[in-house]
Design a protein around this motif. Structure first.
Motif, PDB file in Angstrom:
ATOM      1  N   ILE A  51       0.841  -1.206   0.000  1.00 13.79           N
ATOM      2  CA  ILE A  51       0.000   0.000   0.000  1.00 13.79           C
ATOM      3  C   ILE A  51       0.876   1.256   0.000  1.00 13.79           C
ATOM      4  O   ILE A  51       0.615   2.209  -0.740  1.00 13.79           O
ATOM      5  N   THR A  52       1.935   1.239   0.829  1.00 14.17           N
ATOM      6  CA  THR A  52       2.853   2.380   0.876  1.00 14.17           C
ATOM      7  C   THR A  52       3.537   2.583  -0.469  1.00 14.17           C
ATOM      8  O   THR A  52       3.694   3.714  -0.945  1.00 14.17           O
ATOM      9  N   TYR A  53       3.938   1.458  -1.090  1.00 16.83           N
ATOM     10  CA  TYR A  53       4.597   1.523  -2.399  1.00 16.83           C
ATOM     11  C   TYR A  53       3.698   2.193  -3.435  1.00 16.83           C
ATOM     12  O   TYR A  53       4.164   3.052  -4.212  1.00 16.83           O
ATOM     13  N   TYR A  54       2.417   1.842  -3.447  1.00 12.99           N
ATOM     14  CA  TYR A  54       1.526   2.432  -4.441  1.00 12.99           C
ATOM     15  C   TYR A  54       1.139   3.865  -4.082  1.00 12.99           C
ATOM     16  O   TYR A  54       0.716   4.634  -4.952  1.00 12.99           O
ATOM     17  N   GLY A  55       1.294   4.234  -2.818  1.00  8.99           N
ATOM     18  CA  GLY A  55       1.182   5.649  -2.463  1.00  8.99           C
ATOM     19  C   GLY A  55       2.326   6.441  -3.071  1.00  8.99           C
ATOM     20  O   GLY A  55       2.121   7.515  -3.662  1.00  8.99           O
ATOM     21  N   TYR A  56       3.554   5.899  -2.938  1.00 11.64           N
ATOM     22  CA  TYR A  56       4.709   6.530  -3.579  1.00 11.64           C
ATOM     23  C   TYR A  56       4.552   6.533  -5.094  1.00 11.64           C
ATOM     24  O   TYR A  56       4.880   7.520  -5.760  1.00 11.64           O
ATOM     25  N   PHE A  57       4.051   5.422  -5.637  1.00  8.57           N
ATOM     26  CA  PHE A  57       3.872   5.301  -7.085  1.00  8.57           C
ATOM     27  C   PHE A  57       2.920   6.368  -7.610  1.00  8.57           C
ATOM     28  O   PHE A  57       3.140   6.939  -8.688  1.00  8.57           O
ATOM     29  N   THR A  58       1.867   6.666  -6.857  1.00  8.14           N
ATOM     30  CA  THR A  58       0.888   7.671  -7.268  1.00  8.14           C
ATOM     31  C   THR A  58       1.552   9.040  -7.438  1.00  8.14           C
ATOM     32  O   THR A  58       1.355   9.728  -8.441  1.00  8.14           O
ATOM     33  N   ILE A  59       2.346   9.439  -6.436  1.00  6.58           N
ATOM     34  CA  ILE A  59       3.037  10.737  -6.504  1.00  6.58           C
ATOM     35  C   ILE A  59       4.057  10.734  -7.630  1.00  6.58           C
ATOM     36  O   ILE A  59       4.174  11.687  -8.407  1.00  6.58           O
ATOM     37  N   TYR A  60       4.815   9.637  -7.745  1.00  2.00           N
ATOM     38  CA  TYR A  60       5.850   9.498  -8.771  1.00  2.00           C
ATOM     39  C   TYR A  60       5.223   9.584 -10.170  1.00  2.00           C
ATOM     40  O   TYR A  60       5.713  10.288 -11.047  1.00  2.00           O
ATOM     41  N   PHE A  61       4.124   8.872 -10.355  1.00  2.00           N
ATOM     42  CA  PHE A  61       3.426   8.813 -11.637  1.00  2.00           C
ATOM     43  C   PHE A  61       2.828  10.178 -11.988  1.00  2.00           C
ATOM     44  O   PHE A  61       2.946  10.646 -13.131  1.00  2.00           O
ATOM     45  N   ALA A  62       2.191  10.832 -11.025  1.00  3.26           N
ATOM     46  CA  ALA A  62       1.560  12.132 -11.268  1.00  3.26           C
ATOM     47  C   ALA A  62       2.606  13.185 -11.611  1.00  3.26           C
ATOM     48  O   ALA A  62       2.411  14.005 -12.523  1.00  3.26           O
ATOM     49  N   ASN A  63       3.730  13.192 -10.895  1.00  5.60           N
ATOM     50  CA  ASN A  63       4.785  14.171 -11.161  1.00  5.60           C
ATOM     51  C   ASN A  63       5.427  13.952 -12.526  1.00  5.60           C
ATOM     52  O   ASN A  63       5.778  14.908 -13.221  1.00  5.60           O
ATOM     53  N   LEU A  64       5.548  12.701 -12.918  1.00  7.61           N
ATOM     54  CA  LEU A  64       6.203  12.370 -14.186  1.00  7.61           C
ATOM     55  C   LEU A  64       5.361  12.777 -15.392  1.00  7.61           C
ATOM     56  O   LEU A  64       5.888  13.288 -16.395  1.00  7.61           O
ATOM     57  N   LEU A  65       4.037  12.599 -15.291  1.00  8.35           N
ATOM     58  CA  LEU A  65       3.177  12.780 -16.461  1.00  8.35           C
ATOM     59  C   LEU A  65       2.221  13.961 -16.358  1.00  8.35           C
ATOM     60  O   LEU A  65       1.343  14.105 -17.215  1.00  8.35           O
ATOM     61  N   PHE A  66       2.364  14.805 -15.339  1.00  6.49           N
ATOM     62  CA  PHE A  66       1.394  15.882 -15.177  1.00  6.49           C
ATOM     63  C   PHE A  66       1.351  16.834 -16.380  1.00  6.49           C
ATOM     64  O   PHE A  66       0.266  17.333 -16.732  1.00  6.49           O
ATOM     65  N   PRO A  67       2.476  17.133 -17.082  1.00  2.64           N
ATOM     66  CA  PRO A  67       2.347  18.034 -18.244  1.00  2.64           C
ATOM     67  C   PRO A  67       1.422  17.467 -19.318  1.00  2.64           C
ATOM     68  O   PRO A  67       0.623  18.200 -19.905  1.00  2.64           O
ATOM     69  N   LEU A  68       1.522  16.158 -19.568  1.00  2.00           N
ATOM     70  CA  LEU A  68       0.668  15.539 -20.578  1.00  2.00           C
ATOM     71  C   LEU A  68      -0.795  15.538 -20.146  1.00  2.00           C
ATOM     72  O   LEU A  68      -1.695  15.840 -20.943  1.00  2.00           O
ATOM     73  N   PHE A  69      -1.048  15.219 -18.856  1.00  3.87           N
ATOM     74  CA  PHE A  69      -2.416  15.244 -18.345  1.00  3.87           C
ATOM     75  C   PHE A  69      -3.012  16.647 -18.427  1.00  3.87           C
ATOM     76  O   PHE A  69      -4.178  16.827 -18.800  1.00  3.87           O
ATOM     77  N   LEU A  70      -2.210  17.643 -18.070  1.00  4.71           N
ATOM     78  CA  LEU A  70      -2.680  19.029 -18.112  1.00  4.71           C
ATOM     79  C   LEU A  70      -3.013  19.432 -19.548  1.00  4.71           C
ATOM     80  O   LEU A  70      -4.058  20.036 -19.812  1.00  4.71           O
ATOM     81  N   PHE A  71      -2.145  19.084 -20.462  1.00  3.53           N
ATOM     82  CA  PHE A  71      -2.337  19.420 -21.874  1.00  3.53           C
ATOM     83  C   PHE A  71      -3.640  18.837 -22.418  1.00  3.53           C
ATOM     84  O   PHE A  71      -4.449  19.529 -23.037  1.00  3.53           O
TER      85      PHE A  71
END
Length: 359
Positions: A51-71
């Motif tokens: 559960i902790t790992y996927y909490g980290y994964f969520t932040i990692y994933f969002a930070n990595l791809l936020f420009p594409l999601f925003l676009f």
């Protein structure tokens, strides 16, 4: 002061962006879990750590791809407004096209500030937890710190070399240390093997040889085994490749300064990480302007055409970002130019597209 139109567009801007994040992050988690579930079960990982790992994964994933999601989110809701002739109604009321952009820029500022905070402090913490879990449970037997020909200047006077390094048992082969006073070599230590002892932070050297350089004759000291202390730790000699991603901005600055003094061969890799902490949040403005320019016109094909154009531009932006980042990491190409060049190119594209959209 925000008008009704400003609040309306800003609400759509932030709401659609958050909705897209909430939709895609579970998909990312599901895909990752489907890929890793076998190794997780094989390693008998405790549920709380998963559960902790996927909490980290969520932040990692969002930070990595936020420009594409925003676009994509800006293209989505702006295309919908264009199809409903809302943009025509706004511009027909006497509001200029550039005034129409104001709530978009306010939204981009909010996202930029959030991305800065995340990139500087939250994402490094998440990256550390994400990578440590991966190497502990998902990449057993594989170490990111097994390296060959490690050469380091550990301080102003000492330079070391290790032919090969094994992270699992913290040992190296064909170790040498050269101590200088000014430009003069004072002594040289060599050993066939070096082991780091975590219990007392000492080093054991096997087939130890120390040559003290004299004005007329050298002094040679040899021992089959010798325990000593050095002003460094094995982790300092061979930091993991992802170490820069796990440090907050202040720690990263200190780390890069220290690595520069040590003559690290990975400086460009660390500099790319540091520059991206700034360049990615700034891209929120550029991608927002491009998205508005592309999607503010009502097209015969509807939202599908706008989304197709947006996805193409987004993929090209990611491609440029990855290619230039890799060039900087693996060559003498400037990390500053590599990380900011995509923003500059797409910034020029944004100006051109906005001029066409205004007309």
């Amino acid at each position: 002061m925000l008008t009704i139109i400003d609040r309306y567009i800003l609400k759509k801007y932030l709401g659609t962006f958050l909705m897209l994040l909430l939709l895609f992050i579970p998909i990312g988690i599901t895909v990752n879990l489907a890929e890793k579930i076998g190794k997780i079960l094989e390693s008998e990982v405790p549920l709380i750590e998963v559960i902790t790992y996927y909490g980290y994964f969520t932040i990692y994933f969002a930070n990595l791809l936020f420009p594409l999601f925003l676009f994509l989110s800006v293209i989505w809701f702006t295309s919908k407004m264009a199809n409903n002739t809302e943009i025509v109604a706004v511009l027909s009321s006497g509001i200029s096209f550039y005034r129409f952009l104001r709530p978009y820029l306010i939204g981009a500022t909010i996202v930029c500030i959030g991305a800065l905070v995340m990139g500087m402090y939250l994402a490094p913490m998440a990256s550390k937890g994400y990578n440590e879990f991966s190497y502990r449970y998902l990449k057993k037997g594989k170490s990111d710190r097994d390296q060959a020909n490690v050469y380091r200047q550990i301080n102003d006077n000492d330079v070391i070399f290790v032919s090969s390094f094994n992270a699992a048992n913290k040992s190296g082969t064909f170790f040498t240390l050269e101590h200088f006073e000014g430009n003069e070599l004072e002594y040289k230590i060599s050993a066939n093997r070096i082991n780091f002892n975590e219990a007392d932070s000492t080093y054991t050297l096997f087939n130890y040889v120390k040559r003290e350089i004299g004005k007329e004759n050298d002094v040679l000291i040899t021992k089959s085994r010798f325990d000593t202390i050095f002003p460094f730790e094995m982790d300092d000699l061979t930091p993991v490749n992802y170490i820069a991603e796990t440090l907050n901005y202040n720690e990263l600055n200190d780390f890069i300064d220290k690595e520069l003094k040590r003559g690290s061969s990975y400086i460009n890799r660390y500099e790319v990480v540091r520059q991206k902490r700034w360049s990615l949040p700034v891209s929120a403005y550029i991608l927002t302007l491009i998205a508005v320019a592309v999607s503010s016109k009502k097209r015969r094909g509807g939202m599908g055409v706008n989304l197709a154009i947006g996805i193409l531009i987004g993929m090209v932006f990611v491609f440029f970002d990855k290619v230039f980042g890799t060039m900087a990491e693996q060559s003498d190409f400037s990390p500053f130019v590599a990380t900011w060049f995509p923003n500059i190119i797409f910034g020029v594209l944004a100006i051109y597209l906005l001029y066409g959209a205004k007309r």
